[in-house]
Design a protein around this motif. Sequence first.
Motif, PDB file in Angstrom:
ATOM      1  N   UNK A 106       5.972  18.518   2.898  1.00 29.45           N
ATOM      2  CA  UNK A 106       6.265  19.951   3.039  1.00 29.45           C
ATOM      3  C   UNK A 106       5.632  20.517   4.318  1.00 29.45           C
ATOM      4  N   UNK A 107       4.395  20.136   4.585  1.00 31.15           N
ATOM      5  CA  UNK A 107       3.728  20.610   5.805  1.00 31.15           C
ATOM      6  C   UNK A 107       4.458  20.121   7.050  1.00 31.15           C
ATOM      7  N   UNK A 108       4.850  18.843   7.021  1.00 32.50           N
ATOM      8  CA  UNK A 108       5.509  18.275   8.193  1.00 32.50           C
ATOM      9  C   UNK A 108       6.832  18.977   8.481  1.00 32.50           C
ATOM     10  N   UNK A 109       7.515  19.410   7.439  1.00 35.08           N
ATOM     11  CA  UNK A 109       8.773  20.121   7.663  1.00 35.08           C
ATOM     12  C   UNK A 109       8.526  21.571   8.093  1.00 35.08           C
ATOM     13  N   UNK A 118       0.838  -1.198   0.000  1.00 32.66           N
ATOM     14  CA  UNK A 118       0.000   0.000   0.000  1.00 32.66           C
ATOM     15  C   UNK A 118       0.873   1.248   0.000  1.00 32.66           C
ATOM     16  N   UNK A 119       0.252   2.386  -0.269  1.00 29.82           N
ATOM     17  CA  UNK A 119       0.908   3.673  -0.134  1.00 29.82           C
ATOM     18  C   UNK A 119       0.892   4.089   1.331  1.00 29.82           C
ATOM     19  N   UNK A 120       1.819   4.970   1.691  1.00 24.40           N
ATOM     20  CA  UNK A 120       1.816   5.571   3.020  1.00 24.40           C
ATOM     21  C   UNK A 120       1.988   7.074   2.827  1.00 24.40           C
ATOM     22  N   UNK A 121       0.905   7.797   3.001  1.00 21.32           N
ATOM     23  CA  UNK A 121       0.892   9.238   2.712  1.00 21.32           C
ATOM     24  C   UNK A 121       0.232   9.980   3.861  1.00 21.32           C
ATOM     25  N   UNK A 122       0.934  10.966   4.376  1.00 24.14           N
ATOM     26  CA  UNK A 122       0.406  11.837   5.439  1.00 24.14           C
ATOM     27  C   UNK A 122      -0.064  11.026   6.652  1.00 24.14           C
ATOM     28  N   UNK A 123       0.720  10.012   6.991  1.00 19.70           N
ATOM     29  CA  UNK A 123       0.425   9.229   8.182  1.00 19.70           C
ATOM     30  C   UNK A 123      -0.632   8.168   8.014  1.00 19.70           C
ATOM     31  N   UNK A 124      -1.031   7.865   6.769  1.00 18.58           N
ATOM     32  CA  UNK A 124      -2.093   6.883   6.535  1.00 18.58           C
ATOM     33  C   UNK A 124      -1.642   5.839   5.521  1.00 18.58           C
ATOM     34  N   UNK A 125      -1.851   4.558   5.867  1.00 18.35           N
ATOM     35  CA  UNK A 125      -1.693   3.475   4.902  1.00 18.35           C
ATOM     36  C   UNK A 125      -2.950   3.400   4.061  1.00 18.35           C
ATOM     37  N   UNK A 169       2.938  17.387  -0.666  1.00 23.55           N
ATOM     38  CA  UNK A 169       2.317  18.405   0.189  1.00 23.55           C
ATOM     39  C   UNK A 169       2.412  18.020   1.662  1.00 23.55           C
ATOM     40  N   UNK A 170       2.220  16.747   1.960  1.00 26.87           N
ATOM     41  CA  UNK A 170       2.290  16.285   3.343  1.00 26.87           C
ATOM     42  C   UNK A 170       3.697  16.432   3.905  1.00 26.87           C
ATOM     43  N   UNK A 198       9.433  19.385  -8.761  1.00 26.82           N
ATOM     44  CA  UNK A 198       8.603  20.147  -7.827  1.00 26.82           C
ATOM     45  C   UNK A 198       9.468  21.066  -6.949  1.00 26.82           C
ATOM     46  N   UNK A 199       9.158  22.364  -6.897  1.00 26.20           N
ATOM     47  CA  UNK A 199       9.964  23.291  -6.088  1.00 26.20           C
ATOM     48  C   UNK A 199       9.865  23.053  -4.586  1.00 26.20           C
ATOM     49  N   UNK A 200       8.862  22.282  -4.142  1.00 24.17           N
ATOM     50  CA  UNK A 200       8.733  21.984  -2.717  1.00 24.17           C
ATOM     51  C   UNK A 200       9.707  20.909  -2.251  1.00 24.17           C
ATOM     52  N   UNK A 201      10.330  20.216  -3.181  1.00 25.93           N
ATOM     53  CA  UNK A 201      11.361  19.221  -2.856  1.00 25.93           C
ATOM     54  C   UNK A 201      12.713  19.929  -2.861  1.00 25.93           C
ATOM     55  N   UNK A 202      13.449  19.835  -1.757  1.00 24.49           N
ATOM     56  CA  UNK A 202      14.718  20.538  -1.628  1.00 24.49           C
ATOM     57  C   UNK A 202      15.917  19.721  -2.093  1.00 24.49           C
ATOM     58  N   UNK A 203      15.787  18.409  -2.057  1.00 25.49           N
ATOM     59  CA  UNK A 203      16.903  17.530  -2.407  1.00 25.49           C
ATOM     60  C   UNK A 203      16.363  16.248  -3.006  1.00 25.49           C
ATOM     61  N   UNK A 204      17.000  15.796  -4.075  1.00 24.68           N
ATOM     62  CA  UNK A 204      16.760  14.454  -4.604  1.00 24.68           C
ATOM     63  C   UNK A 204      17.969  13.591  -4.258  1.00 24.68           C
ATOM     64  N   UNK A 205      17.732  12.481  -3.570  1.00 22.20           N
ATOM     65  CA  UNK A 205      18.767  11.490  -3.287  1.00 22.20           C
ATOM     66  C   UNK A 205      18.459  10.264  -4.139  1.00 22.20           C
ATOM     67  N   UNK A 206      19.275  10.045  -5.153  1.00 22.48           N
ATOM     68  CA  UNK A 206      18.992   9.021  -6.167  1.00 22.48           C
ATOM     69  C   UNK A 206      20.135   8.040  -6.293  1.00 22.48           C
ATOM     70  N   UNK A 207      19.814   6.768  -6.363  1.00 21.58           N
ATOM     71  CA  UNK A 207      20.764   5.731  -6.733  1.00 21.58           C
ATOM     72  C   UNK A 207      20.182   4.969  -7.915  1.00 21.58           C
ATOM     73  N   UNK A 208      20.971   4.848  -8.971  1.00 15.83           N
ATOM     74  CA  UNK A 208      20.478   4.171 -10.162  1.00 15.83           C
ATOM     75  C   UNK A 208      21.417   4.384 -11.334  1.00 15.83           C
ATOM     76  N   UNK A 209      20.884   4.295 -12.523  1.00 11.35           N
ATOM     77  CA  UNK A 209      21.702   4.357 -13.729  1.00 11.35           C
ATOM     78  C   UNK A 209      22.180   5.778 -13.999  1.00 11.35           C
ATOM     79  N   UNK A 210      23.283   5.866 -14.721  1.00  9.77           N
ATOM     80  CA  UNK A 210      23.833   7.169 -15.081  1.00  9.77           C
ATOM     81  C   UNK A 210      22.883   7.924 -15.998  1.00  9.77           C
TER      82      UNK A 210
END
Length: 490
Positions: free
Chosen positions: A54-57, A8-15, A51-52, A226-238
């Motif tokens: 961003x609010x939590x931060x 399932x998804x887990x978004x804003x404290x809800x499964x 959005x969730x 999305x401008x609300x994301x401050x950092x992308x931490x990515x592992x994967x292909x070049x």
Amino acid sequence: MATLSDGKLYIDGKLRDAAGGKTYDDIGPWTGEVIARAADASAEDMEEAIAAARRAFDETDWPTNPAKRRELVTKLVEKLKANRDRLAEIARHEVGSAPGATAMAQVDGPLGFIHRLFDIFDQIEWEKPMGDSTTFGLKTDRIVVKEPIGVVGVITPWNAPLYISIGKVIPALLVGCTVVIKPAPDTPLMSAIWGELADEVGLPAGVLNVVTGSDPALLGEMLTTDPRIDLISFTGSTGVGKRIMEKGSATLKRVFLELGGKSAAIVLEDTPDFAMTVAQSIVCFHAGQGCATITRLLVPRSRYEEAIAVLEQTYAYYATMWGNPDDPANVMGPLISARQRDRVMSYIESGKAEGARLLAGGNIAIDKGAGFFVEPTCFVDVTNDMKIAREEIFGPVLVVIPFEDDEDAIRIANDSDYGLSGAVRSGNPERALRIARRIRSGTISINGGLPINVDLPFGGYKQSGIGKEWGLEGFHEYLATKAIGVGIAA
């Protein structure tokens, strides 16, 4: 056919389910059959997760309450450890991990050292007094402080999803960031369990969100742009890393990119255990699906034929030793998908077409069952300009290249777009160290030394990525630096 619990998804404290209850099939690499179904998130679901987070931060005390963070993240870590057997089942059936690989990098390894991340966290210098200074007649007391960077988009690959998620999520949460996890479509359950356990320990709503989906690009692109994301931490292909860097540039967000590799091992002629070292160069662990896997073996021309004979015997012996899902010693299973199997086979065909000599393997292993199996494969008489020597195959394929002397070995090792890992073997440690210092790579092993550990920074040069994971440097990826000047009255 194995059956795992649906994700399932887990978004804003809800499964919860994805919008409209949409799901997609999770295919098991050992059998090619459906092992579970995962929530197939839409753009609307990802929008809610961002959005969730961003609010939590912005609106809770998560970034400013280290005691609360430590308490809850400790509980989350204990939950992960308590679910070891379930994680092992997911690694086996969803990731395609052989039992020996599960006992190492896939599950037991990261669970065994996860507690050490708290010790590294305690080393962070949050405030550094810089003392008084008078500039332009103004006397100022100065402080440099560290703060959480904000909302982190964590994009994980399918090859070692638990190990990599731990290296990203735990440091990000400990320093005070909020997180949205977007796993690779092939391995949704190994991320979905993070949401279940976060719910059990009572993480505040929005602090950790998990969004799975079948589309390989949609959800990740939303995080990246999305401008609300401050950092992308990515592992994967070049290739994907380049796209993240390009798309993230519009909002000037920070990117951490741990990308591909085409790492070389240099075995010098004075190596005391030359035959054993060459034999151990076989690419088999997790079917070669590792960014730091060493897939170019460089051997001296003076001992080239000897090395080939050793490898021929080794591969013939190992042909009957891999692919058993119940053998605790087995470290090689299937590739992750039919797509990846076909990609690896295309490289094998390329090697043949370019004139390399196929010493061993090279076939789809139909005797192992209906899963995505490719034989351990070795090419000799390879030149470093061949496609199989220059591009990351991400499969069980070793290429062997002769060199003339130390300078030639260094030249060949560095003649690559990548620079993630590598190794040097010699009976003379000083000689090996001199060579290692000249290899343009983020990690180097000398005579079997392990340069990858939880307290060591991991990351590459050149097109192997930007930034470092693990170690104190890995924590600093999630921190911003602020200089404060306080005026002092005359």
